[in-house]
Every structure is written in C-alpha cells, then in structure tokens.
Motif scaffolding. Structure first.
Motif, PDB file in Angstrom:
ATOM      1  N   ARG A  29     -63.855 -68.453 117.798  1.00 15.90           N
ATOM      2  CA  ARG A  29     -63.147 -67.452 116.981  1.00 15.90           C
ATOM      3  C   ARG A  29     -64.035 -66.240 116.743  1.00 15.90           C
ATOM      4  NH1 ARG A  29     -61.829 -70.370 112.528  1.00 15.90           N
ATOM      5  NH2 ARG A  29     -63.772 -69.738 111.576  1.00 15.90           N
ATOM      6  N   LEU A  30     -63.500 -65.056 117.031  1.00 17.44           N
ATOM      7  CA  LEU A  30     -64.239 -63.809 116.855  1.00 17.44           C
ATOM      8  C   LEU A  30     -63.957 -63.147 115.511  1.00 17.44           C
ATOM      9  CD1 LEU A  30     -63.598 -62.311 120.410  1.00 17.44           C
ATOM     10  CD2 LEU A  30     -65.633 -63.550 119.615  1.00 17.44           C
ATOM     11  N   ALA A  31     -62.726 -63.294 115.025  1.00 14.01           N
ATOM     12  CA  ALA A  31     -62.349 -62.631 113.774  1.00 14.01           C
ATOM     13  C   ALA A  31     -61.063 -63.235 113.231  1.00 14.01           C
ATOM     14  CB  ALA A  31     -62.143 -61.130 114.008  1.00 14.01           C
ATOM     15  N   VAL A  32     -60.859 -63.043 111.929  1.00 19.28           N
ATOM     16  CA  VAL A  32     -59.603 -63.400 111.265  1.00 19.28           C
ATOM     17  C   VAL A  32     -59.202 -62.194 110.441  1.00 19.28           C
ATOM     18  CG1 VAL A  32     -58.432 -64.926 109.647  1.00 19.28           C
ATOM     19  CG2 VAL A  32     -60.258 -65.827 111.100  1.00 19.28           C
ATOM     20  N   THR A  33     -57.953 -61.788 110.599  1.00 19.35           N
ATOM     21  CA  THR A  33     -57.439 -60.634 109.880  1.00 19.35           C
ATOM     22  C   THR A  33     -56.152 -61.013 109.171  1.00 19.35           C
ATOM     23  OG1 THR A  33     -58.278 -59.225 111.662  1.00 19.35           O
ATOM     24  CG2 THR A  33     -56.727 -58.223 110.127  1.00 19.35           C
ATOM     25  N   GLU A  34     -56.020 -60.590 107.934  1.00 16.85           N
ATOM     26  CA  GLU A  34     -54.777 -60.820 107.213  1.00 16.85           C
ATOM     27  C   GLU A  34     -53.746 -59.818 107.712  1.00 16.85           C
ATOM     28  OE1 GLU A  34     -53.171 -61.077 102.631  1.00 16.85           O
ATOM     29  OE2 GLU A  34     -55.310 -61.319 103.040  1.00 16.85           O
ATOM     30  N   GLN A  40     -54.043 -63.305 111.507  1.00 15.79           N
ATOM     31  CA  GLN A  40     -54.242 -63.136 112.941  1.00 15.79           C
ATOM     32  C   GLN A  40     -55.678 -63.517 113.285  1.00 15.79           C
ATOM     33  OE1 GLN A  40     -52.610 -59.908 115.597  1.00 15.79           O
ATOM     34  NE2 GLN A  40     -54.657 -59.106 115.215  1.00 15.79           N
ATOM     35  N   TYR A  41     -55.813 -64.415 114.249  1.00 17.60           N
ATOM     36  CA  TYR A  41     -57.121 -64.874 114.720  1.00 17.60           C
ATOM     37  C   TYR A  41     -57.389 -64.230 116.069  1.00 17.60           C
ATOM     38  CZ  TYR A  41     -56.594 -68.413 111.116  1.00 17.60           C
ATOM     39  OH  TYR A  41     -56.429 -69.054 109.925  1.00 17.60           O
ATOM     40  N   GLN A  42     -58.626 -63.816 116.271  1.00 20.89           N
ATOM     41  CA  GLN A  42     -59.011 -63.193 117.534  1.00 20.89           C
ATOM     42  C   GLN A  42     -59.988 -64.110 118.269  1.00 20.89           C
ATOM     43  OE1 GLN A  42     -60.624 -59.256 117.159  1.00 20.89           O
ATOM     44  NE2 GLN A  42     -61.282 -59.189 119.282  1.00 20.89           N
ATOM     45  N   PHE A  81     -55.039 -62.899 120.780  1.00 18.02           N
ATOM     46  CA  PHE A  81     -54.725 -62.923 119.363  1.00 18.02           C
ATOM     47  C   PHE A  81     -53.736 -64.046 119.089  1.00 18.02           C
ATOM     48  CE2 PHE A  81     -55.953 -58.583 120.305  1.00 18.02           C
ATOM     49  CZ  PHE A  81     -56.889 -58.354 119.316  1.00 18.02           C
TER      50      PHE A  81
END
Length: 113
Positions: A29-34, A40-42, A81
């Motif tokens: 996992r590179l990032a998590v964004t609300e 949204q997971y990258q 994503f």
C-alpha cells in the motif's frame, strides 16, 4: 443490509489466504485517501498487486457485502486505486472498524471452526 463484518463466513483455508494476501497488500500500500463515500487505497500498478487485490476483494465481499469495491487500473506504470465505498454508514464503519476487523479475521485461532 447491516453494516457489520461477518468473519465466520471463511473456511480455514480462506482465513489463511486472507491473512497472507492482506499482509502482502499492507506492505504494498502506497497511500490511503478519504473520499466522499469511503476510502481510496493506492498500490503499485504491477500485475502481482492486481492479482492480490482481486483475490482479496473476492474474500472481502463474503464478509462485508455492504461495501462496494472499485478498482481503477491502467498500465503497469500507473498506480492501482482501490475504492472501498458504500452507503452513509459504510464510511463510518471503514473509518472505525475495518482495520480491527481485518486484524480479528487474520488472528482468530484456526481451531475455532
């Protein structure tokens, strides 16, 4: 449909697969964004990550049928994503409980079946 994870739907083999796949995805996992309706997971855009996501989603749909899974993937040079969304209560569930539920699913004693 209730907003609750039903971790008892997994067979012993599925529970082991889930644990291994989640562990691998967690590392990637590179990032998590609300986002508006959830999170949204990258992830990296490689084929192995896409395969892990596909298997994880097939398992997660069994225990959390109230979630909607959207995968956005293009070339291997671009990130993948994964959007986890749902009705209004689903986002609150994701925020407060999804990590706890994943830990529960992956650490339950295999002899409990």
């Amino acid at each position: 449909m209730p907003i609750a994870c039903c971790h008892t739907v997994f067979t012993k083999e599925e529970r082991l697969d889930y644990k291994e796949i989640w562990s691998e995805l967690d590392k990637r996992r590179l990032a998590v964004t609300e986002i508006e309706a959830g999170f949204q997971y990258q992830f990296p855009g490689d084929s192995d990550t896409l395969r892990y996501l596909s298997v994880w989603i097939s398992l997660e749909r069994k225990c959390c049928p109230f979630l909607t899974f959207t995968v956005i993937a293009s070339s291997e040079d671009e990130p993948i994503f994964l959007q986890l969304t749902g009705k209004e209560d689903a986002k609150a569930f994701l925020r407060s409980e999804i990590n706890d539920k994943i830990i529960l699913i992956t650490t339950l004693n295999n002899n409990s079946f």
